[in-house]
Design a protein around this motif. Structure first.
Motif, short mmCIF file in Angstrom:
data_model
loop_
_atom_site.label_atom_id
_atom_site.label_comp_id
_atom_site.label_asym_id
_atom_site.label_seq_id
_atom_site.Cartn_x
_atom_site.Cartn_y
_atom_site.Cartn_z
N VAL A 20 2.59 -69.17 -40.72
CA VAL A 20 1.59 -69.88 -39.92
C VAL A 20 1.22 -68.85 -38.71
O VAL A 20 -0.23 -68.99 -38.51
CB VAL A 20 2.56 -70.98 -39.05
N LYS A 21 1.73 -68.02 -38.03
CA LYS A 21 1.13 -67.13 -37.15
C LYS A 21 0.33 -66.22 -37.75
O LYS A 21 -0.72 -66.21 -37.02
CB LYS A 21 2.50 -66.43 -36.37
N GLN A 22 0.50 -65.68 -38.83
CA GLN A 22 -0.31 -64.73 -39.58
C GLN A 22 -2.02 -65.43 -39.62
O GLN A 22 -2.92 -64.88 -39.38
CB GLN A 22 0.07 -64.32 -41.03
N SER A 23 -1.82 -66.83 -40.39
CA SER A 23 -3.03 -67.35 -40.61
C SER A 23 -3.84 -67.68 -39.52
O SER A 23 -5.09 -67.75 -39.38
CB SER A 23 -2.92 -68.65 -41.42
N VAL A 24 -3.13 -68.13 -38.15
CA VAL A 24 -3.70 -68.62 -37.07
C VAL A 24 -4.06 -67.64 -36.02
O VAL A 24 -5.24 -67.53 -35.67
CB VAL A 24 -3.02 -69.59 -36.11
N ALA A 25 -3.31 -66.59 -36.02
CA ALA A 25 -3.35 -65.51 -35.14
C ALA A 25 -3.84 -64.08 -35.69
O ALA A 25 -4.16 -63.13 -34.78
CB ALA A 25 -2.31 -65.51 -34.00
N GLY A 26 -3.56 -64.08 -36.85
CA GLY A 26 -3.83 -62.76 -37.63
C GLY A 26 -2.67 -61.80 -37.52
O GLY A 26 -2.67 -60.61 -37.95
N ALA B 278 -1.14 -77.09 -39.76
CA ALA B 278 -2.19 -77.81 -40.54
C ALA B 278 -3.50 -76.84 -40.63
O ALA B 278 -3.79 -76.85 -41.89
CB ALA B 278 -2.90 -78.95 -39.74
N ILE B 279 -3.60 -75.60 -39.71
CA ILE B 279 -4.77 -74.91 -39.77
C ILE B 279 -4.15 -73.75 -41.12
O ILE B 279 -5.08 -73.51 -41.91
CB ILE B 279 -4.95 -74.20 -38.35
N CYS B 280 -2.89 -73.56 -41.10
CA CYS B 280 -2.52 -72.48 -42.11
C CYS B 280 -2.75 -73.17 -43.29
O CYS B 280 -3.25 -72.31 -44.47
CB CYS B 280 -0.90 -72.36 -41.81
N HIS B 281 -2.34 -74.52 -43.84
CA HIS B 281 -2.54 -75.19 -44.97
C HIS B 281 -4.02 -75.03 -45.29
O HIS B 281 -4.27 -74.75 -46.55
CB HIS B 281 -1.91 -76.40 -45.14
#
Length: 167
Positions: free
Chosen positions: A107-113, A148-151
């Protein structure tokens, strides 16, 4: 696609409904389901189930994305969150919703990089990605929107994997 992101807990279940369309993201609804601290566990779980069921029925998401349980040193907390996840997964199953699960790192990787991004950075990125007027509060809500953003990021890859496995 309407994605219902969930950050599970027993005191607070964060939720975020995100519309993903043509590479654009829009927050349609977000908030939390709260349970009173003094209530019996079974009643708290019933409150979570009922609140989530009402949300699913009202919003009609296409899928539910939930954060996987992070095991920490407090096994009592992990067990309680596991119970909450159970009733959340049950509500999704009763509604016929497909479920996607993501680790906090994903989740953190997909949202914050960055998979080890601090909460504040994730909250700021959620605010920016969804063009929200302020950081979502409490942090359980920001976490649910992040799921949700991650998905939305992973969904096309998952679909390709499923199609390849079905061949």
């Amino acid at each position: 696609m309407l994605i219902l992101g969930i950050d599970p807990g027993t005191a607070i279940v964060g939720y975020g409904l995100v519309k993903a369309s043509s590479g654009r993201l829009q927050a349609l609804d977000y908030g939390c389901i709260r349970t009173p601290a003094g209530e019996e566990t079974c009643q708290r779980l019933a409150t979570i189930y009922t609140g989530l069921w009402e949300l699913i029925t009202r919003q009609q998401p296409a899928t539910l994305a939930i954060e996987e349980l992070f095991f920490n040193k407090n096994s009592k907390t992990a067990l309680a969150v596991g119970q909450a996840r159970g009733v959340i997964l049950l509500a999704a199953a009763h509604a016929g919703l497909p479920v996607a699960e993501y680790t906090p790192l994903e989740v953190k990787q997909s949202v914050a990089g960055f998979g080890r991004a601090p909460k504040e950075q994730v909250e700021r990125m959620v605010q920016a990605l969804l063009a929200l007027p302020a950081r979502p509060r409490p942090d359980d809500v920001a976490d649910a929107l992040a799921v949700a953003i991650c998905h939305a990021s992973f969904a096309p890859w998952r679909q390709k994997e499923q199609e390849a496995a079905g061949r």
